[in-house]
Every structure is written in structure tokens, then in C-alpha cells.
Design a protein around this motif. Structure first.
Motif, PDB file in Angstrom:
ATOM      1  N   THR A  43       0.832  -1.205   0.000  1.00  0.00           N
ATOM      2  CA  THR A  43       0.000   0.000   0.000  1.00  0.00           C
ATOM      3  C   THR A  43       0.864   1.251   0.000  1.00  0.00           C
ATOM      4  O   THR A  43       0.593   2.211  -0.729  1.00  0.00           O
ATOM      5  CB  THR A  43      -0.936   0.009   1.223  1.00  0.00           C
ATOM      6  N   TYR A  44       1.906   1.254   0.814  1.00  0.00           N
ATOM      7  CA  TYR A  44       2.798   2.420   0.845  1.00  0.00           C
ATOM      8  C   TYR A  44       3.457   2.644  -0.512  1.00  0.00           C
ATOM      9  O   TYR A  44       3.519   3.778  -1.010  1.00  0.00           O
ATOM     10  CB  TYR A  44       3.870   2.252   1.921  1.00  0.00           C
ATOM     11  N   LEU A  45       3.932   1.572  -1.135  1.00  0.00           N
ATOM     12  CA  LEU A  45       4.586   1.693  -2.439  1.00  0.00           C
ATOM     13  C   LEU A  45       3.610   2.179  -3.516  1.00  0.00           C
ATOM     14  O   LEU A  45       3.980   2.964  -4.395  1.00  0.00           O
ATOM     15  CB  LEU A  45       5.187   0.344  -2.852  1.00  0.00           C
ATOM     16  N   PHE A  46       2.366   1.725  -3.409  1.00  0.00           N
ATOM     17  CA  PHE A  46       1.376   2.144  -4.410  1.00  0.00           C
ATOM     18  C   PHE A  46       0.952   3.598  -4.205  1.00  0.00           C
ATOM     19  O   PHE A  46       0.582   4.289  -5.158  1.00  0.00           O
ATOM     20  CB  PHE A  46       0.164   1.222  -4.368  1.00  0.00           C
ATOM     21  N   ILE A  47       1.006   4.073  -2.961  1.00  0.00           N
ATOM     22  CA  ILE A  47       0.769   5.498  -2.710  1.00  0.00           C
ATOM     23  C   ILE A  47       1.848   6.318  -3.414  1.00  0.00           C
ATOM     24  O   ILE A  47       1.562   7.350  -4.037  1.00  0.00           O
ATOM     25  CB  ILE A  47       0.750   5.792  -1.199  1.00  0.00           C
ATOM     26  N   LEU A  48       3.101   5.862  -3.324  1.00  0.00           N
ATOM     27  CA  LEU A  48       4.189   6.540  -4.026  1.00  0.00           C
ATOM     28  C   LEU A  48       3.937   6.546  -5.534  1.00  0.00           C
ATOM     29  O   LEU A  48       4.161   7.555  -6.212  1.00  0.00           O
ATOM     30  CB  LEU A  48       5.523   5.854  -3.728  1.00  0.00           C
ATOM     31  N   GLY A  50       1.043   6.488  -7.020  1.00  0.00           N
ATOM     32  CA  GLY A  50      -0.011   7.458  -7.276  1.00  0.00           C
ATOM     33  C   GLY A  50       0.499   8.892  -7.263  1.00  0.00           C
ATOM     34  O   GLY A  50       0.057   9.733  -8.055  1.00  0.00           O
ATOM     35  N   ILE A  51       1.454   9.157  -6.382  1.00  0.00           N
ATOM     36  CA  ILE A  51       2.049  10.504  -6.312  1.00  0.00           C
ATOM     37  C   ILE A  51       2.826  10.797  -7.594  1.00  0.00           C
ATOM     38  O   ILE A  51       2.676  11.860  -8.198  1.00  0.00           O
ATOM     39  CB  ILE A  51       2.967  10.625  -5.078  1.00  0.00           C
ATOM     40  N   PHE A  52       3.642   9.834  -8.021  1.00  0.00           N
ATOM     41  CA  PHE A  52       4.432  10.034  -9.242  1.00  0.00           C
ATOM     42  C   PHE A  52       3.540  10.166 -10.479  1.00  0.00           C
ATOM     43  O   PHE A  52       3.878  10.876 -11.420  1.00  0.00           O
ATOM     44  CB  PHE A  52       5.415   8.876  -9.434  1.00  0.00           C
ATOM     45  N   GLN A  53       2.397   9.482 -10.460  1.00  0.00           N
ATOM     46  CA  GLN A  53       1.478   9.523 -11.594  1.00  0.00           C
ATOM     47  C   GLN A  53       0.496  10.692 -11.505  1.00  0.00           C
ATOM     48  O   GLN A  53      -0.325  10.873 -12.388  1.00  0.00           O
ATOM     49  CB  GLN A  53       0.675   8.214 -11.677  1.00  0.00           C
ATOM     50  N   GLN A  62      -5.705   4.412  -1.446  1.00  0.00           N
ATOM     51  CA  GLN A  62      -4.713   3.698  -0.647  1.00  0.00           C
ATOM     52  C   GLN A  62      -4.476   4.287   0.742  1.00  0.00           C
ATOM     53  O   GLN A  62      -4.028   3.579   1.639  1.00  0.00           O
ATOM     54  CB  GLN A  62      -3.376   3.657  -1.399  1.00  0.00           C
ATOM     55  N   ALA A  63      -4.755   5.573   0.917  1.00  0.00           N
ATOM     56  CA  ALA A  63      -4.423   6.236   2.178  1.00  0.00           C
ATOM     57  C   ALA A  63      -5.124   5.591   3.372  1.00  0.00           C
ATOM     58  O   ALA A  63      -4.495   5.259   4.383  1.00  0.00           O
ATOM     59  CB  ALA A  63      -4.779   7.719   2.096  1.00  0.00           C
TER      60      ALA A  63
END
Length: 202
Positions: A43-48, A50-53, A62-63
């Protein structure tokens, strides 16, 4: 960026496969500790990702899930047994990430308001992610009530519906990471629903 997204989804896939195999072995839906441990990292990696995208739908989805993963580990009694360093990073990293995003020097101060929230596909994706969040709220309520981290059938029904909506959104954006993630989630949800009703049919 896609490598990061696919790696996080690979972890999500791993947790689903483990949960799926253990459920098949038990003949009922189970919620192993490792499911929540892998979920926390993924989840943490996917939040990253989402930020990059610059994708508000992903970040929104994800939050809340991250917080609920921590709580389920606590309910399982495994949170305190994990290494202190891992627990420290799990709590601190999200705050550090948020602070980093808002630093002008990070280059990540994207304006999410530029996305059209009135766009019908955007709304479908947002509602789908909201539903995927609500499933964890429902699971959280159920877990607090039963003092276990079980995954009730309602969780999987909401997973199936939310996944279909996010797949529609991902097709419009041509996002292979989201397509892979929600496509696999949909398959796992359907099978877990079948497993839930299998004992009753027998």
C-alpha cells in the motif's frame, strides 16, 4: 514509475495468492497475518506510485487502507511481535512522504485540481476507489466487533464491484498497473465469495 507500480501490484498479487491458497486449504475464507503484513508494504509503495502519476484516485484509494492494515495487525496481535525498526518506519514514512511532496524542491507539488472531477470516467474511478475504501471500513467494523481480522463476504462483494469500476477508469487512462491490480482483485473476490457460500450449500 511503472516498475514501482508493477512491483507494488506484485506484492498485492502475492498476498491474494497466499490468502487464496490458504482459504482453499481450509475450505473457508481465512485472513492470515502475512496478508496484512504484505498489504502494509504494498500500500505504501502504491501510494508513491499514485504521487508520481499525479493520480488522486489512487492516493485516495490507498491512504485509508494503510491505516486499516496497521489496525488489523494490532487486532491479530502480531504488531508488537514485528521488529521495532519496521514498526517505526511504518508509522513515520507516510508523514515523511507527505512532507516531501509539499516541499518545492521535491518537484512533486502537482496540482490535483487540474483533473476534471466532473468527468464521468473520473467519477466512476473515484467512486470505485471510495467503495474499495469503504470495504476496509466495513472490515474494520467487523474486525472490531468480532476481535478478529476476518474478511467477511461483504468485503469481497464490495471488492468485486469496486474493481469493475476502477477497471473502467484504468481502461480510459490506459494504465496497465491499475488494470493488472483490479483484474486480479476481481478474480480473487469472485472466488472468495464462492468459498464463503460453499459450506452453506454443502
Amino acid at each position: 514509475v511503472y516498475a514501482l507500480g508493477f512491483f507494488s501490484q506484485g506484492l498485492f498479487a502475492a498476498r491474494l495468492i497466499i490468502q487464496w491458497l490458504l482459504s482453499e486449504k481450509e475450505g473457508r475464507v481465512v485472513s492470515p497475518v502475512i496478508y496484512w503484513q504484505i498489504s502494509l508494504v504494498a500500500t505504501y509503495l502504491f501510494i508513491l506510485y499514485g504521487i508520481f502519476q499525479n493520480d488522486f484516485v489512487i492516493i485516495l484509494g490507498q491512504a485509508l487502507s494503510y491505516i486499516i492494515c496497521v489496525r488489523n495487525l494490532q487486532l491479530e496481535g502480531s504488531w508488537n511481535t514485528m521488529p521495532s525498526f519496521f514498526r517505526f518506519l511504518s508509522i513515520v514514512l507516510p508523514f515523511v512522504t507527505v512532507a516531501w511532496v509539499f516541499l518545492p524542491s521535491s518537484g512533486m507539488t502537482a496540482d490535483f485540481s487540474t483533473q476534471s472531477f466532473l468527468d464521468i470516467i473520473m467519477m466512476i474511478g473515484a467512486i470505485g476507489q471510495l467503495l474499495l475504501n469503504v470495504r476496509f471500513l466495513y472490515q474494520w467494523y467487523y474486525a472490531e466487533k468480532t476481535k478478529t481480522s476476518d474478511l467477511p463476504v461483504g468485503f469481497w462483494v464490495m471488492t468485486a464491484v469496486g474493481s469493475v469500476m476502477v477497471v473502467i477508469y484504468a481502461l480510459d487512462r490506459f494504465d496497465p498497473v491499475l488494470l493488472f491490480a483490479q483484474g486480479l482483485g476481481l478474480l480473487a473476490a469472485i472466488r472468495n465469495i464462492q468459498l464463503h457460500y460453499k459450506p452453506k450449500q454443502a
